[in-house]
Design an enzyme around this catalytic site. Structure first.
Site, PDB file in Angstrom:
ATOM      1  N   SER A  76       0.810  -1.216   0.000  1.00  0.00           N
ATOM      2  CA  SER A  76       0.000   0.000   0.000  1.00  0.00           C
ATOM      3  C   SER A  76       0.843   1.266   0.000  1.00  0.00           C
ATOM      4  CB  SER A  76      -0.931   0.003   1.219  1.00  0.00           C
ATOM      5  OG  SER A  76      -0.187  -0.122   2.423  1.00  0.00           O
ATOM      6  N   ASP A 241      -6.085   7.984   8.063  1.00  0.00           N
ATOM      7  CA  ASP A 241      -6.344   6.753   8.813  1.00  0.00           C
ATOM      8  C   ASP A 241      -5.327   6.535   9.934  1.00  0.00           C
ATOM      9  OD1 ASP A 241      -4.059   6.038   7.436  1.00  0.00           O
ATOM     10  OD2 ASP A 241      -4.951   4.332   6.386  1.00  0.00           O
ATOM     11  N   HIS A 244      -1.322   4.933   7.313  1.00  0.00           N
ATOM     12  CA  HIS A 244      -0.534   5.178   6.108  1.00  0.00           C
ATOM     13  C   HIS A 244       0.013   6.606   6.114  1.00  0.00           C
ATOM     14  CE1 HIS A 244      -3.059   1.727   4.781  1.00  0.00           C
ATOM     15  NE2 HIS A 244      -1.916   1.374   4.214  1.00  0.00           N
TER      16      HIS A 244
END
Length: 333
Positions: A76, A241, A244
């Site tokens: 990610s 979030d 990240h």
């Protein structure tokens, strides 16, 4: 420990852990709890697509060469999870910076997959190499965090990464790997598990460096580089979030990787000889890997093939420069 992990990966071992199954299990539970507690605010949209051509301002030059072909692989972080604009992803930042340094267009293809572990790299490499008319000149891989949180055996993790680097090097691509980030920077992981998560991350990062360098790639340590900065400025460098990176966080990581990316292509305006004043030098690869894992932004590349203590590597601390790219957004192909 990193040397043992890398040796197990190379020679088929599979039972070497990082801190032991029980400890890793506790760290895993804590990190997964942290992810659940900070990631429930609806910020899990797919990362923006940044594929395309960068450096369009150079395309009209009469002496312009063919575009450099740049591939991004990994998890990610490589995909740019957590930001909303393509130009904020690390792949786009690196592509635009590379175009500015090379003064020629750069064509980006990003096959990174959020949630990916190192065993997904085989699929990603296959995607990149599926088009025989598009062979990458250089690739960047960012991987490792999910291997730790999902308890993938470290030997398997390094074996998968080394195999991916080997496949890419076989077709002539330069490869730069941003090693496992520091999971001890996640806000909701508390002491003493924060210390354990940091140690696990560093051990894997060092083992990744050994495996990558032995396949002819280069690594850049991201963990300790981002760790203190993320810990000091979590509201700025973590995304919505709280897990990240934010746009600023990705820019910090890209600034660390860009010099090595350019140097791999012979474009960075620094000599490859070590600078003693910056504590650079030739070291046994295991020692260089351990030192890099504890000091972020440090590059490790293959040097002398062997010596009395095994393969040797060049440890570099490249000067980072902000690149002001003329067009940070991709152009349609």
């Amino acid at each position: 420990m990193a040397r043992r992990i890398a040796a197990g990966a190379a020679y088929g071992g599979g039972g070497i852990g990082l801190l032991g199954a029980a400890t890793v299990g506790v760290v895993l539970a804590e990190v997964q709890l942290a992810k659940r507690s900070v990631g429930n605010n609806g910020e899990h949209a797919a990362p923006p697509v940044a594929d395309g051509r960068y450096g369009g301002a150079f395309a009209d030059r009469p002496d312009c060469a063919e575009p450099l072909r740049f591939a991004m692989l990994g998890d990610s972080t490589a995909a740019g999870q957590g930001v909303h604009r393509a130009r904020q992803t690390p792949a786009a930042l690196l592509a635009s910076g590379l175009a500015a340094v090379a003064e020629r267009p750069v064509e980006l293809r990003n096959v990174a997959q959020p949630g990916a572990q190192s065993d997904d790299l085989d699929r990603q490499v296959t995607l990149i190499l599926s088009d025989p008319s598009w062979v990458p000149d250089v690739c960047v891989v960012m991987i490792g965090a999910n291997d730790v949180t999902h308890r993938m055996p470290a030997t398997r993790s390094v074996r998968c990464l080394a195999a991916a680097v080997r496949r890419l090097r076989t077709v002539g691509a330069e490869v730069v790997v941003g090693t496992c980030p520091d999971l001890g920077t996640v806000e909701n992981v508390y002491q003493p598990l924060r210390w354990m998560a940091r140690r696990v991350s560093r051990q894997l990062a060092a083992a990744q460096t050994i495996g990558v360098v032995e396949q002819g790639g280069r690594t850049v340590s991201l963990g300790d580089l981002l760790g203190p900065e993320f810990a000091a400025n979590p509201r700025e460098l973590f995304g919505p979030d709280n897990y990240h990176p934010s746009a600023e966080g990705y820019a910090t990581a890209a600034m660390a990787v860009l010099p090595t990316l350019c140097a791999a292509l012979g474009l960075w305006p620094e000599e490859e000889r070590p600078d003693v004043s910056r504590h650079e030098g030739f070291l046994p690869v295991a020692r260089a890997a351990a030192q890099a894992a504890s000091e972020g932004g440090t590059e490790v590349a293959a040097a002398m093939p062997t010596g009395p203590r095994g393969p040797w590597a060049l440890l570099k601390r490249r000067r980072r420069r902000r690149i002001h790219a003329p067009d940070p957004s991709p152009l349609p192909n």
